[in-house]
Design an enzyme around this catalytic site. Structure first.
Site, PDB file in Angstrom:
ATOM      1  N   ARG A 119       1.038  78.031   0.477  1.00 27.07           N
ATOM      2  CA  ARG A 119       0.123  78.621  -0.540  1.00 27.07           C
ATOM      3  C   ARG A 119      -0.624  79.887  -0.009  1.00 27.07           C
ATOM      4  O   ARG A 119      -0.877  81.037  -0.346  1.00 27.07           O
ATOM      5  CB  ARG A 119      -0.759  77.547  -1.182  1.00 27.07           C
ATOM      6  CG  ARG A 119      -1.848  78.104  -2.439  1.00 27.07           C
ATOM      7  CD  ARG A 119      -1.017  77.606  -3.441  1.00 27.07           C
ATOM      8  NE  ARG A 119      -1.772  78.229  -4.524  1.00 27.07           N
ATOM      9  CZ  ARG A 119      -1.037  78.902  -5.812  1.00 27.07           C
ATOM     10  NH1 ARG A 119       0.453  78.972  -5.909  1.00 27.07           N
ATOM     11  NH2 ARG A 119      -1.862  79.400  -6.535  1.00 27.07           N
TER      12      ARG A 119
ATOM     13  N   ARG B 130       0.043  76.676 -10.624  1.00 28.03           N
ATOM     14  CA  ARG B 130      -0.853  77.226  -9.646  1.00 28.03           C
ATOM     15  C   ARG B 130      -0.730  78.775 -10.060  1.00 28.03           C
ATOM     16  O   ARG B 130      -0.496  79.565  -9.087  1.00 28.03           O
ATOM     17  CB  ARG B 130      -0.504  76.703  -8.505  1.00 28.03           C
ATOM     18  CG  ARG B 130      -0.703  75.293  -8.175  1.00 28.03           C
ATOM     19  CD  ARG B 130      -0.168  74.756  -6.594  1.00 28.03           C
ATOM     20  NE  ARG B 130      -1.638  74.902  -5.954  1.00 28.03           N
ATOM     21  CZ  ARG B 130      -1.801  74.631  -4.584  1.00 28.03           C
ATOM     22  NH1 ARG B 130      -0.385  74.372  -3.942  1.00 28.03           N
ATOM     23  NH2 ARG B 130      -2.657  74.969  -3.871  1.00 28.03           N
ATOM     24  N   PRO B 131      -1.391  79.168 -11.036  1.00 22.01           N
ATOM     25  CA  PRO B 131      -1.510  80.592 -11.087  1.00 22.01           C
ATOM     26  C   PRO B 131      -2.586  81.366 -10.137  1.00 22.01           C
ATOM     27  O   PRO B 131      -3.284  80.845  -9.491  1.00 22.01           O
ATOM     28  CB  PRO B 131      -1.991  81.066 -12.710  1.00 22.01           C
ATOM     29  CG  PRO B 131      -2.825  79.609 -12.729  1.00 22.01           C
ATOM     30  CD  PRO B 131      -2.167  78.591 -12.064  1.00 22.01           C
ATOM     31  N   ILE B 132      -2.201  82.834 -10.190  1.00 20.39           N
ATOM     32  CA  ILE B 132      -3.064  83.729  -9.253  1.00 20.39           C
ATOM     33  C   ILE B 132      -3.604  84.692  -9.977  1.00 20.39           C
ATOM     34  O   ILE B 132      -4.149  85.757  -9.465  1.00 20.39           O
ATOM     35  CB  ILE B 132      -2.404  84.237  -7.841  1.00 20.39           C
ATOM     36  CG1 ILE B 132      -1.102  84.978  -8.190  1.00 20.39           C
ATOM     37  CG2 ILE B 132      -2.148  82.932  -7.095  1.00 20.39           C
ATOM     38  CD1 ILE B 132      -0.661  85.685  -6.908  1.00 20.39           C
ATOM     39  N   ASP B 133      -3.927  84.484 -11.313  1.00 23.04           N
ATOM     40  CA  ASP B 133      -4.360  85.562 -12.160  1.00 23.04           C
ATOM     41  C   ASP B 133      -5.753  85.857 -11.895  1.00 23.04           C
ATOM     42  O   ASP B 133      -5.976  87.260 -11.886  1.00 23.04           O
ATOM     43  CB  ASP B 133      -4.278  85.073 -13.593  1.00 23.04           C
ATOM     44  CG  ASP B 133      -5.040  83.913 -13.955  1.00 23.04           C
ATOM     45  OD1 ASP B 133      -4.747  82.729 -13.355  1.00 23.04           O
ATOM     46  OD2 ASP B 133      -5.970  83.830 -14.764  1.00 23.04           O
ATOM     47  N   GLN B 134      -6.368  85.047 -11.247  1.00 29.52           N
ATOM     48  CA  GLN B 134      -8.109  85.408 -11.066  1.00 29.52           C
ATOM     49  C   GLN B 134      -7.937  86.150  -9.679  1.00 29.52           C
ATOM     50  O   GLN B 134      -8.992  87.149  -9.495  1.00 29.52           O
ATOM     51  CB  GLN B 134      -8.899  84.335 -10.713  1.00 29.52           C
ATOM     52  CG  GLN B 134      -9.102  83.525 -12.024  1.00 29.52           C
ATOM     53  CD  GLN B 134      -9.529  84.025 -13.098  1.00 29.52           C
ATOM     54  OE1 GLN B 134     -10.575  84.840 -13.158  1.00 29.52           O
ATOM     55  NE2 GLN B 134      -8.786  84.213 -14.240  1.00 29.52           N
TER      56      GLN B 134
ATOM     57  N   ARG C 190       2.456  70.041   7.555  1.00 33.20           N
ATOM     58  CA  ARG C 190       1.726  71.106   7.430  1.00 33.20           C
ATOM     59  C   ARG C 190       0.352  71.122   7.495  1.00 33.20           C
ATOM     60  O   ARG C 190      -0.282  71.958   7.562  1.00 33.20           O
ATOM     61  CB  ARG C 190       2.143  71.452   5.974  1.00 33.20           C
ATOM     62  CG  ARG C 190       3.460  72.108   5.637  1.00 33.20           C
ATOM     63  CD  ARG C 190       3.329  72.773   4.243  1.00 33.20           C
ATOM     64  NE  ARG C 190       2.525  73.500   4.070  1.00 33.20           N
ATOM     65  CZ  ARG C 190       1.768  73.511   2.629  1.00 33.20           C
ATOM     66  NH1 ARG C 190       2.488  72.794   1.564  1.00 33.20           N
ATOM     67  NH2 ARG C 190       0.720  74.063   2.469  1.00 33.20           N
TER      68      ARG C 190
ATOM     69  N   CYS D 197       2.497  73.402  -2.000  1.00 30.45           N
ATOM     70  CA  CYS D 197       2.678  72.035  -2.710  1.00 30.45           C
ATOM     71  C   CYS D 197       2.683  72.208  -4.197  1.00 30.45           C
ATOM     72  O   CYS D 197       2.130  73.210  -4.581  1.00 30.45           O
ATOM     73  CB  CYS D 197       1.479  71.103  -2.274  1.00 30.45           C
ATOM     74  SG  CYS D 197       1.234  70.579  -0.723  1.00 30.45           S
TER      75      CYS D 197
ATOM     76  N   LYS E 108      -7.806  72.800   7.823  1.00 28.51           N
ATOM     77  CA  LYS E 108      -6.718  73.315   7.393  1.00 28.51           C
ATOM     78  C   LYS E 108      -7.363  74.394   6.498  1.00 28.51           C
ATOM     79  O   LYS E 108      -6.746  75.610   6.763  1.00 28.51           O
ATOM     80  CB  LYS E 108      -5.759  72.461   6.879  1.00 28.51           C
ATOM     81  CG  LYS E 108      -4.598  73.034   6.060  1.00 28.51           C
ATOM     82  CD  LYS E 108      -4.084  72.322   5.245  1.00 28.51           C
ATOM     83  CE  LYS E 108      -3.118  72.915   3.950  1.00 28.51           C
ATOM     84  NZ  LYS E 108      -3.651  72.771   2.768  1.00 28.51           N
ATOM     85  N   ASN E 109      -7.741  74.239   5.560  1.00 26.25           N
ATOM     86  CA  ASN E 109      -7.981  75.045   4.349  1.00 26.25           C
ATOM     87  C   ASN E 109      -9.169  76.391   4.935  1.00 26.25           C
ATOM     88  O   ASN E 109      -9.086  77.432   4.220  1.00 26.25           O
ATOM     89  CB  ASN E 109      -8.473  74.614   3.183  1.00 26.25           C
ATOM     90  CG  ASN E 109      -7.056  73.803   2.553  1.00 26.25           C
ATOM     91  OD1 ASN E 109      -6.084  74.058   2.780  1.00 26.25           O
ATOM     92  ND2 ASN E 109      -7.460  73.020   1.583  1.00 26.25           N
TER      93      ASN E 109
ATOM     94  N   ASP F 112      -8.053  66.973  -3.577  1.00 28.47           N
ATOM     95  CA  ASP F 112      -7.288  66.706  -2.368  1.00 28.47           C
ATOM     96  C   ASP F 112      -7.208  65.161  -1.682  1.00 28.47           C
ATOM     97  O   ASP F 112      -6.445  64.782  -1.064  1.00 28.47           O
ATOM     98  CB  ASP F 112      -7.712  67.709  -1.077  1.00 28.47           C
ATOM     99  CG  ASP F 112      -7.386  69.122  -1.342  1.00 28.47           C
ATOM    100  OD1 ASP F 112      -6.541  69.284  -2.442  1.00 28.47           O
ATOM    101  OD2 ASP F 112      -7.891  70.162  -1.032  1.00 28.47           O
TER     102      ASP F 112
END
Ligand code: EPU
Length: 425
Positions: free
Chosen positions: A92, A121-125, A396, A116, A22-23, A304
């Site tokens: 996500r 769950r930041p996306i700053d990077q 999902r 989820c 999946k990922n 996970d």
């Protein structure tokens, strides 16, 4: 509403097969839009996240044909349309469209991603990487706007080891001018899979799978054919189920190297694991010992698998502690298994579980994907009929879970019940 009903205490036996990762899938599909001709992806998992990404690509003019596990993506007529919420919110990984569209069009507008709820769950990077490549990134009314005159290679040090940021920066950098270096990159097998696809499309990437990735930008990328790697988290979920409720289970289509952290923890608990080339056999496990587990970035124990593993720990003799260093709040399943008689509590970012316990059937809710897998395992072990609600989270990410588990002897089915049915305590 659809629910899973599981009659527990049936021992699992036989062979269960693992689908494509999946990922990886959720990154490979957006990556394909960087090509100027069709990309064929083979071995995709049959999960709703794949269907959602198909719809997103179609929204921006992509021609996508999905035939079972094979997707052909013709990205030649894709345009950089804004993608507001809606489908973007369903997963996500829609954030990979930021890197891919920025890379291809030098601008994009994408709603903030969903996925989820596992704590912050930041996306700053991701944003730090896009900015280093020359993009201006703004958050306007809940959507991220990315704009660049041109993208130029840069040296980017990730302050946090992030799968998503590593892949997103790769996607934005493959068509940038010059060399990009990602330092402190994540090393997950899914990153290597995405780098393999991009390389076969003509990208120049070195070091994927190590903590320094070097990308030399190229002018354009072309179509290719790619077979996805097996899903190590699905494989791990089946290994845990086999250890908890199996009478001899073979997990097929697995790369044993990808699940080594789990294998060594299971061995520490007293489980026998027989590794073959692409299979793992787990005979009936008895007298499981309690263990402590800490989740870490790859190759550490995967976050996970923390949730399904905690259900296995209810069957071990003694007290175990499982600490999630990646997601502080990935413990919603603990309350639910508590309702099934598990002796479990959360303390800070750890769950403490005592066993062995006879789990008892109840009506429970899947709060997220892996919590759902944990509850399926709890249902397989429980005395009586368990009902799991909110199964869309499970669908999902797990391909044909019902059929696969039925194939090894589980009594599990998906049934439609009235929306108003109340939860039995
Ligand atoms: N982080 C930041 N800033 C960022 C990005 C991440 O602080 O810009 C933090 C996160 O909050 C987290 C840690 O870094 O504490 C790791 O996050 P990462 O970015 O690696 O996670 P992700 O890319 O959002 C992927 C998987 C998750 C999996 C994690 C960790 C996908 C689509 N999702 O998420 O998978 O848990 O890596 O391995 O690849 C799942 O499959 O159930 C799932 C949630």
């Amino acid at each position: 509403m659809d629910v899973y009903k599981i009659t527990g205490e049936k021992r699992l036996q036989g062979t269960i097969s693992v689908s494509g990762a999946k990922n990886s899938a959720v990154a490979l599909i957006p990556a394909s839009i960087l090509a100027d001709s069709p990309v064929t992806l083979e071995g995709l998992p049959e999960i709703s996240d794949v269907l959602t990404l198909q719809a997103l690509l179609e929204d921006i003019g992509g021609k996508v044909e999905l035939d079972g596990k094979t997707m052909v993506i013709d990205p030649s007529e894709i345009i950089s349309m804004p993608l507001p919420n809606g489908n973007v919110k369903k997963l996500r990984a829609s954030y990979y469209l930021m890197g891919a569209m920025l890379g291809r069009f030098k601008h994009a507008a994408i709603g903030l991603p969903g996925g989820c709820h596992l704590g912050p769950r930041p996306i700053d990077q991701h944003i730090k990487g896009f900015e280093a490549l020359g993009a201006t990134v703004t958050n306007e009314h809940g959507a991220i706007y990315l704009r660049a005159k041109e993208l130029r290679g840069a040296k980017i040090y990730l302050d946090v080891v992030s799968v998503g940021a590593t892949i997103n920066i790769m996607l934005a950098a493959v068509l940038a001018k010059g060399r990009t270096t990602i330092e402190n990159a994540a090393k997950e097998p899914e990153i290597i899979d995405v780098a393999t696809l991009l390389s076969n499309m003509g990208a120049k990437i070195k070091g994927a799978g190590t903590n320094i990735i070097r990308i030399d930008g190229v002018e354009k990328l072309h179509g290719t054919r790619h077979t996805i790697i097996p899903d190590r988290i699905e494989a791990g979920t089946f290994m845990i189920m086999a250890a908890a409720a199996g009478d001899g289970v073979t997990i097929d289509n697995v790369i044993p190297f990808h699940v080594e952290a789990l294998t060594s923890k299971l061995r520490e608990m007293g489980v026998t694991i027989v590794e073959k080339d692409e299979q793992i056999f787990i005979p009936k496990a008895e007298n499981l010992s309690a263990v402590d587990v800490k989740t870490l970035v790859y190759p550490g124990f995967p976050t996970d698998l923390q949730q399904p593993f905690s259900v296995l720990l209810t069957q071990a003799v003694g007290s175990s502690m499982i600490t999630d260093t990646v997601y502080s709040a990935r413990f919603k399943h603990i309350d639910e298994i508590g309702r099934m008689n598990a002796n479990a509590r959360v303390e800070g970012r750890s769950a403490i579980l005592a066993g062995p316990t006879q789990l008892e059937a109840a009506t429970v809710r899947a709060s997220d994907l892996r919590a759902g897998a944990a509850l399926v395992l709890a249902g397989l072990l429980a005395d009586g009929e368990t009902e799991i609600r909110d199964i869309h989270h499970i669908e999902r990410g797990y391909s044909s879970l019902i059929e696969k588990l039925q194939g090894i002897g589980a009594e599990i089915s998906k049934v439609n019940i009235s929306e108003s049915a109340s939860i039995r305590e």
